[in-house]
Design an enzyme around this catalytic site. Structure first.
Site, PDB file in Angstrom:
ATOM      1  N   ASP A   1      89.874  20.193  29.217  1.00  0.00           N
ATOM      2  CA  ASP A   1      90.000  18.734  29.218  1.00  0.00           C
ATOM      3  C   ASP A   1      91.453  18.273  29.220  1.00  0.00           C
ATOM      4  O   ASP A   1      91.874  17.479  30.073  1.00  0.00           O
ATOM      5  CB  ASP A   1      89.259  18.133  28.019  1.00  0.00           C
ATOM      6  CG  ASP A   1      87.751  18.295  28.136  1.00  0.00           C
ATOM      7  OD1 ASP A   1      87.281  18.544  29.256  1.00  0.00           O
ATOM      8  OD2 ASP A   1      87.059  18.175  27.120  1.00  0.00           O
TER       9      ASP A   1
ATOM     10  N   HIS B   1      63.954  22.618  32.615  1.00  0.00           N
ATOM     11  CA  HIS B   1      65.318  22.122  32.857  1.00  0.00           C
ATOM     12  C   HIS B   1      65.738  22.408  34.308  1.00  0.00           C
ATOM     13  O   HIS B   1      66.185  23.516  34.619  1.00  0.00           O
ATOM     14  CB  HIS B   1      66.298  22.776  31.884  1.00  0.00           C
ATOM     15  CG  HIS B   1      66.136  22.324  30.479  1.00  0.00           C
ATOM     16  ND1 HIS B   1      66.698  21.163  30.000  1.00  0.00           N
ATOM     17  CD2 HIS B   1      65.424  22.863  29.453  1.00  0.00           C
ATOM     18  CE1 HIS B   1      66.371  21.006  28.732  1.00  0.00           C
ATOM     19  NE2 HIS B   1      65.596  22.015  28.376  1.00  0.00           N
TER      20      HIS B   1
ATOM     21  N   GLU C   1      68.306  21.269  35.745  1.00  0.00           N
ATOM     22  CA  GLU C   1      69.769  21.217  35.867  1.00  0.00           C
ATOM     23  C   GLU C   1      70.445  22.567  35.672  1.00  0.00           C
ATOM     24  O   GLU C   1      71.612  22.735  36.051  1.00  0.00           O
ATOM     25  CB  GLU C   1      70.350  20.201  34.864  1.00  0.00           C
ATOM     26  CG  GLU C   1      70.242  20.601  33.402  1.00  0.00           C
ATOM     27  CD  GLU C   1      68.933  20.215  32.737  1.00  0.00           C
ATOM     28  OE1 GLU C   1      68.885  20.146  31.501  1.00  0.00           O
ATOM     29  OE2 GLU C   1      67.951  19.996  33.462  1.00  0.00           O
TER      30      GLU C   1
ATOM     31  N   GLY D   1      93.092  23.842  26.665  1.00  0.00           N
ATOM     32  CA  GLY D   1      91.700  23.819  27.106  1.00  0.00           C
ATOM     33  C   GLY D   1      91.541  23.045  28.396  1.00  0.00           C
ATOM     34  O   GLY D   1      92.488  22.443  28.909  1.00  0.00           O
TER      35      GLY D   1
ATOM     36  N   CYS E   1      62.224  17.664  29.864  1.00  0.00           N
ATOM     37  CA  CYS E   1      61.865  18.332  28.600  1.00  0.00           C
ATOM     38  C   CYS E   1      61.495  17.291  27.535  1.00  0.00           C
ATOM     39  O   CYS E   1      60.432  16.692  27.594  1.00  0.00           O
ATOM     40  CB  CYS E   1      63.010  19.236  28.153  1.00  0.00           C
ATOM     41  SG  CYS E   1      62.542  20.413  26.861  1.00  0.00           S
TER      42      CYS E   1
END
Length: 299
Positions: free
Chosen positions: A235, A177, A179, A233, A87
């Protein structure tokens, strides 16, 4: 802790795309280590050809001619390693190689049909038997003139130069994109770039990294105690679980209820970490304190 020691890697230069982390994830899913660096940091980054086998330039929200906000380390084009622009990154390659980028009369956002014009290693197994594919577009600008030496590979209705390449310079660009899951067989583009163009060999797996992280933590922490701030969360939860596997009872997690959690989320976090995972957890209900401080404040 450096997990990239002695690993051949794909460097991803981030220009602010919401999908940059997803690019890194897709590369790792294919078994290759990837590292993200901010485009500003890349100006001073020491690129080592021995460890960097390819570079991906991410998308981004800006225009390639906003020179005060966007800086590209031009040394990357002299490294001799393959570069894939996605992109915004595709437009940067065109601009830096003396092509032209301009504002699109008709912007493309969402699913778009792309038609193959020429063959390329980059698009092997990507198009169907009718030389078509559905891809996810998100752009206001487009490449309007190809740089010298580049070849057109595929086009869409409103973006003639959707996929381009200069194999001699090892430069490749896609306007869409690959991905995201919305692009049909988008992983084929990344797979072809990694294995057919960069000649990468698999060196990464989640299982191996989990074992390495646990062993590294054991060696680093030894018999010391560790406090982990836990939000509930993804992480912090992953960090807490890995620490627990590494040092067991020497870990203490602290979870603070700010009063801004989802309904019953504090119960879920406490149940998961205390009862299921058997991790030492200190739960602090500070919801009144936080909400009182936020009284009459709007943002």
């Amino acid at each position: 802790m450096n997990l990239s020691n002695n690993l051949k890697k794909i460097l991803i230069i981030d220009f602010g795309s919401q999908f940059t982390q997803l690019i890194a994830r897709r590369v790792r899913e294919l078994g290759i280590f990837s590292q993200i660096i901010n485009h500003k940091f890349a100006l001073k980054f020491k690129f080592e050809k021995a460890s960097c086998i390819g570079i991906i330039l991410s998308g981004g929200p800006l225009n390639v001619y906003q020179n005060k906000k966007i800086k590209i380390n031009k040394k990357i084009f002299k490294l001799g390693v393959p570069i894939l622009g996605i992109c915004f990154g595709h437009q940067i390659i065109a601009k830096e190689m003396n092509g032209k980028v301009k504002n699109s009369k008709y912007r493309e956002f969402g699913l778009t049909v792309v038609k193959r014009i020429n063959k390329s290693l980059l698009v092997k197994n990507f198009f169907n038997k009718y030389k078509l594919n559905h891809v996810w577009m998100s752009h206001a600008d487009h490449v309007s003139k190809l740089p010298k030496g580049f070849k057109l590979i595929a086009s869409s209705k409103n973006s003639k130069f959707t996929i381009v390449e200069d194999p001699k310079k090892k430069l490749y660009g896609v306007q869409f994109h690959p991905e995201v899951t919305h692009t049909d067989k988008g992983k084929e583009i990344l797979k072809n770039f990694l294995f057919s163009i960069c000649k990468a060999k698999k060196n990464w797996s989640l299982k191996k990294q989990r074992v390495k992280i646990i062993n590294d933590v054991k060696n680093e922490v030894k018999n010391n105690k560790v406090i982990c701030a836990l939000s509930g969360g993804v992480d912090s939860s992953v960090v807490a679980q890995l620490l627990s596997k590494s040092i067991g009872k020497n870990l203490t997690c602290i979870f603070v209820n700010t009063g801004l959690l989802r309904k019953n989320e504090e119960q879920q976090v406490v149940n998961t970490f205390r009862r299921k995972l058997k991790i030492n957890l200190i739960y602090v209900n500070a919801s009144e304190e936080f909400i009182n401080k936020l009284k009459n404040i709007a943002d």
